[in-house]
Motif scaffolding. Structure first.
Motif, mmCIF file in Angstrom:
data_model
loop_
_atom_site.group_PDB
_atom_site.id
_atom_site.type_symbol
_atom_site.label_atom_id
_atom_site.label_comp_id
_atom_site.label_asym_id
_atom_site.label_seq_id
_atom_site.Cartn_x
_atom_site.Cartn_y
_atom_site.Cartn_z
ATOM 1 N N LEU A 196 -2.417 10.974 4.398
ATOM 2 C CA LEU A 196 -2.487 11.359 5.819
ATOM 3 C C LEU A 196 -1.778 12.684 6.067
ATOM 4 N N ILE A 197 -0.572 12.801 5.505
ATOM 5 C CA ILE A 197 0.201 14.043 5.702
ATOM 6 C C ILE A 197 -0.596 15.232 5.167
ATOM 7 N N ALA A 198 -1.156 15.074 3.965
ATOM 8 C CA ALA A 198 -1.891 16.183 3.335
ATOM 9 C C ALA A 198 -3.173 16.519 4.098
ATOM 10 N N ARG A 199 -3.843 15.496 4.580
ATOM 11 C CA ARG A 199 -5.133 15.738 5.246
ATOM 12 C C ARG A 199 -4.947 16.178 6.690
ATOM 13 N N ARG A 200 -4.117 15.442 7.443
ATOM 14 C CA ARG A 200 -4.057 15.676 8.889
ATOM 15 C C ARG A 200 -3.086 16.792 9.260
ATOM 16 N N ILE A 201 -1.953 16.878 8.564
ATOM 17 C CA ILE A 201 -0.976 17.914 8.951
ATOM 18 C C ILE A 201 -1.244 19.212 8.180
ATOM 19 N N ILE A 205 2.550 12.622 -5.760
ATOM 20 C CA ILE A 205 3.845 12.625 -5.067
ATOM 21 C C ILE A 205 4.358 11.201 -4.920
ATOM 22 N N SER A 206 3.443 10.244 -4.915
ATOM 23 C CA SER A 206 3.846 8.882 -4.592
ATOM 24 C C SER A 206 4.827 8.297 -5.598
ATOM 25 N N ILE A 207 4.360 7.960 -6.779
ATOM 26 C CA ILE A 207 5.331 7.369 -7.692
ATOM 27 C C ILE A 207 5.294 7.956 -9.087
ATOM 28 N N CYS A 208 4.146 7.890 -9.731
ATOM 29 C CA CYS A 208 4.262 8.187 -11.167
ATOM 30 C C CYS A 208 3.796 9.584 -11.557
ATOM 31 N N GLY A 209 3.745 10.466 -10.612
ATOM 32 C CA GLY A 209 3.627 11.875 -10.926
ATOM 33 C C GLY A 209 2.406 12.307 -11.700
ATOM 34 N N VAL A 210 2.661 12.921 -12.849
ATOM 35 C CA VAL A 210 1.574 13.560 -13.586
ATOM 36 C C VAL A 210 0.505 12.547 -14.004
ATOM 37 N N SER A 211 0.932 11.402 -14.537
ATOM 38 C CA SER A 211 -0.072 10.442 -15.010
ATOM 39 C C SER A 211 -0.935 9.969 -13.854
ATOM 40 N N ALA A 212 -0.328 9.787 -12.681
ATOM 41 C CA ALA A 212 -1.097 9.354 -11.515
ATOM 42 C C ALA A 212 -2.007 10.463 -11.020
ATOM 43 N N VAL A 233 7.881 17.971 2.172
ATOM 44 C CA VAL A 233 7.925 17.111 3.365
ATOM 45 C C VAL A 233 7.711 15.654 2.970
ATOM 46 N N ALA A 234 6.671 15.411 2.170
ATOM 47 C CA ALA A 234 6.340 14.029 1.812
ATOM 48 C C ALA A 234 7.460 13.392 1.005
ATOM 49 N N LEU A 235 8.026 14.152 0.090
ATOM 50 C CA LEU A 235 9.032 13.582 -0.803
ATOM 51 C C LEU A 235 10.328 13.234 -0.069
ATOM 52 N N PHE A 236 10.879 14.205 0.614
ATOM 53 C CA PHE A 236 12.206 13.988 1.182
ATOM 54 C C PHE A 236 12.201 13.252 2.521
ATOM 55 N N LEU A 237 11.126 13.404 3.306
ATOM 56 C CA LEU A 237 11.126 12.765 4.616
ATOM 57 C C LEU A 237 10.372 11.448 4.616
#
Lengths: 59, 80, 526
Positions: C249-254, C269-276, C498-502
């Motif tokens: 949502l953040i990436a698409r809408r904001i 950004i969510s959890i498992c980084g590169v593999s994800a 933004v997504a990571l820290f907030l």
């Protein structure tokens, strides 16, 4: 050859943002469904999990 | 039929010993594949042939492969 | 060069993921032989705290700064391993050079470059391990007097990790040509996956270790690891199903990013980084460059998290009051297995030292429990991402792109499955079985558990810590902070920030709290 080995078949020229950042499509109702259903799954698993996990805050 | 699919930075490329198609999008790739298979009589009129496309992981930079070992495989049904 | 996943066994000899299993299980198997009275792993090198001038009646001689773990734990070859001393560095080097070079050869890497790179990284790592164990860095107030000190930084083994990362980062950011040369051998993810298989030995061995104090403590430890397993699974699914749509949502809408980029960022950004990012990129059929760009960002941000979060969780919140909340939150917040496990182990060192200092030595936590909590959530997400990528593939192929005639195959779930997890669980469950099948701490089975310990400790302590050190060093070497300033990443950098820290980190902490609050680590002091 060395560059190809370290970067795969894709070489430096492809690391451009144009492809990746531009041309955002309009929001589609399927995206709303995807997002809402993800949150619904999260809430359902959260509620079940809080009851069944012995170390949860409810237990 | 089996093919190997990769991306050269601009186009998707699907190939095997007898066929090579490329296109900037997968939609176009599938259309061109269908055209070529029809033209080469690789699929008979009215017949449906499954084409298995395995992604060539060598497309992904080597430093990333330690994190993830698979991009995608796909099956496309080509109608003659 | 062509490399495809065609069959279920594709890649068994050509992928890092599988080689982590082979390496991990090979040394795990060597360790197991101790039960039969054969000690083949006691040569594992390990550092000790040291000082230049040993006080009278104190400890910390440089000549004993490295030792073979077998000299302390072996039941059958103690005298031989005692004689190795610093030579254990060479023994470990030779054996792991052979083992990893076989892997590199099978994976068709540039063997000469790998060998030279590995050699440089190994000895740099050993040198850093040595410096990091100077008592000024590693001792704390419960023991600094033994080294003739009145003050020490109390960082425990964490000092070596920090130094390894700093040296790696200096190479990666200021000697880029050298870093590029070393990149053939700087493989943090391969090293950490192997270390996580060794961690499986640790998780299975923890009840055996605790049983040496009392059978009750052994049971408590077995229960604790079981609870971490279950709580980690549920917490991870909840977290991921909040993280992914939130970041999307953040990436698409904001930030107005295209769908596929938002989907890949959502996973990355969510959890498992590169593999994800790679799994999702493939699932939604994004051009590989999308996953590659997101991956390049992930590795840099992951190191920033690794630098910031262990200190924050130790000194700001939750500290020693909820160590397993901190550990599991780490697993959900820090991207990539390498940075997460590294951050978890750093946290483990920090918090164990802190509790010891706070209680004046009355409370001691066994090494590795906090690391386990951080890795447990990560292992679950590594497995879960395969399922989620499968769901996303169906949504994209059947509902969004709707290409006629295309089918998503169920075999994709297996191809994306993290194979190193098989090694982790195998090692864990076999040692757990040894514990329960031999009296679970009852006196009649203790001789078997003691024999198992002799082979387990060099693996779970010596090899695991060495591979964690190699991970820290390699992470630094491949991390180039200047990437964040590159214009081509554009607003992706800000989406990430933004997504990571907030969003991600606060939610991770809340969910970790809901499932792990109040969990305690057994006290093994006295």
């Amino acid at each position: 050859m060395a560059a190809e080995k370290s970067q795969g078949a894709l070489t430096g020229g492809q690391y451009e943002a144009e492809d990746v950042l531009a041309d955002a499509e309009p929001w589609d109702p399927i995206e709303t469904k995807l997002v809402v259903w993800s949150f619904v799954i999260a809430v359902v698993v959260l509620i079940i999990g809080l009851f069944i996990v012995p170390t949860s805050i409810l237990n | 039929m089996e093919m190997i699919i990769s991306h050269n930075g601009r186009d998707w490329v699907a190939e095997n010993e007898s066929l090579r198609v490329s296109a900037p999008t997968l939609e176009l790739l599938d259309i061109r594949l269908t055209e070529k298979m029809r033209a080469g009589h690789m699929v008979a009129r009215g017949q449906v042939k499954k084409v298995f496309m395995a992604f060539n992981n060598a497309t992904i930079p080597q430093w990333i492969r330690q994190y993830a070992q698979h991009y995608f495989n796909r099956i496309v049904e080509v109608r003659g | 060069m062509t490399s495809v996943n065609r069959k279920w066994y594709s890649g068994m000899l050509t992928q890092e993921d599988w080689w982590a299993v082979w390496l991990g299980l090979f040394f795990f198997g060597l360790g197991l032989l101790s039960i039969a009275g054969v000690d083949l792993v006691g040569w594992a090198v390990y550092p000790k705290k040291w000082v230049f001038n040993v006080p009278e009646g104190g400890t910390g001689s440089i000549s004993h700064a490295f030792y073979a773990l077998g000299s302390k734990y072996s039941l059958t070859a103690k005298a031989f391993y005692k004689g190795l001393g610093w030579w254990s560095i060479i023994w470990t080097y030779v054996i792991f050079t052979i083992a990893t070079c076989i892997g590199a050869y099978c994976m068709k890497w540039d063997l000469k470059r790998y060998f030279v790179g590995w050699t440089i990284i190994y000895f740099l790592t050993i040198a850093t391990w040595f410096v990091g164990h100077h008592a000024f860095f590693a001792a704390n107030k419960t023991n600094w007097h033994k080294y003739g000190l009145n003050f020490a930084l109390s960082l425990g083994g964490g000092a070596s990790f920090i130094l390894a990362l700093i040296i790696g980062l200096i190479i990666g950011n200021f000697f880029k040509g050298f870093a590029s040369y070393l990149s053939e051998a700087a493989k943090p993810e391969w090293f950490i996956k192997t270390a996580i298989v060794f961690l499986g030995v640790k998780v299975g061995y923890l009840p055996i270790k605790a049983a040496a104090t009392s059978a009750k403590l052994g049971h408590q430890m077995a229960d604790l690891t079981g609870h971490l397993f279950l709580a980690g699974a549920v917490a991870t699914i909840v977290a991921y199903m909040i993280f992914w749509p939130g970041v999307y949502l953040i990436a698409r809408r904001i930030f107005k990013l295209p769908r596929k980029t938002a989907a890949v960022l959502g996973s990355g950004i969510s959890i498992c980084g590169v593999s994800a990012a790679v799994a999702t990129g493939g699932a939604v059929r994004a051009k590989p460059v999308v996953s590659i760009m997101v991956s390049a960002l992930v590795v840099v941000w992951a190191v920033i998290e690794l630098v910031v979060l262990p200190g924050f969780f130790t000194h700001v919140w939750p500290g020693t009051s909820d160590p397993l909340v901190a550990g599991s939150a780490m697993g959900m917040a820090v991207k990539t297995d390498g940075a997460d496990a590294a951050a978890g182990d750093l946290l483990d060192e920090f918090l164990r030292n802190k509790i010891e200092v706070e209680t004046n030595g009355r409370v001691k936590w066994p090494e590795g429990v906090i690391t386990t909590s951080a890795v447990m959530t990560k292992v679950w997400i590594d497995m879960f991402i395969g399922l989620w990528a499968f769901v996303l593939a169906m949504v994209w192929v059947y509902k969004i792109d709707r290409r006629p005639g295309e089918t998503v195959m169920a075999s994709e779930v297996w191809h994306r499955f993290p194979k190193f997890v098989l090694g982790y669980f195998t090692a864990w469950f076999i040692y757990l079985a040894i514990f329960f099948l031999n009296g679970a701490g009852a006196p009649e089975g203790m001789h078997v558990l003691k024999a198992a310990k002799a082979g387990a400790v060099p693996v779970e302590k010596g090899f695991r810590k060495l591979f964690f050190m190699l991970t820290f060093m390699s992470l630094g070497i491949i991390t180039d902070f200047s990437k964040l300033a590159e214009a081509k990443f554009g607003r992706m950098v800000w989406v990430y920030f933004v997504a990571l820290f907030l969003f991600i980190i606060p939610v991770a902490v809340i969910i970790a709290y809901l499932f792990h609050h109040g969990m305690t680590i057994p006290n093994i002091a006295g």
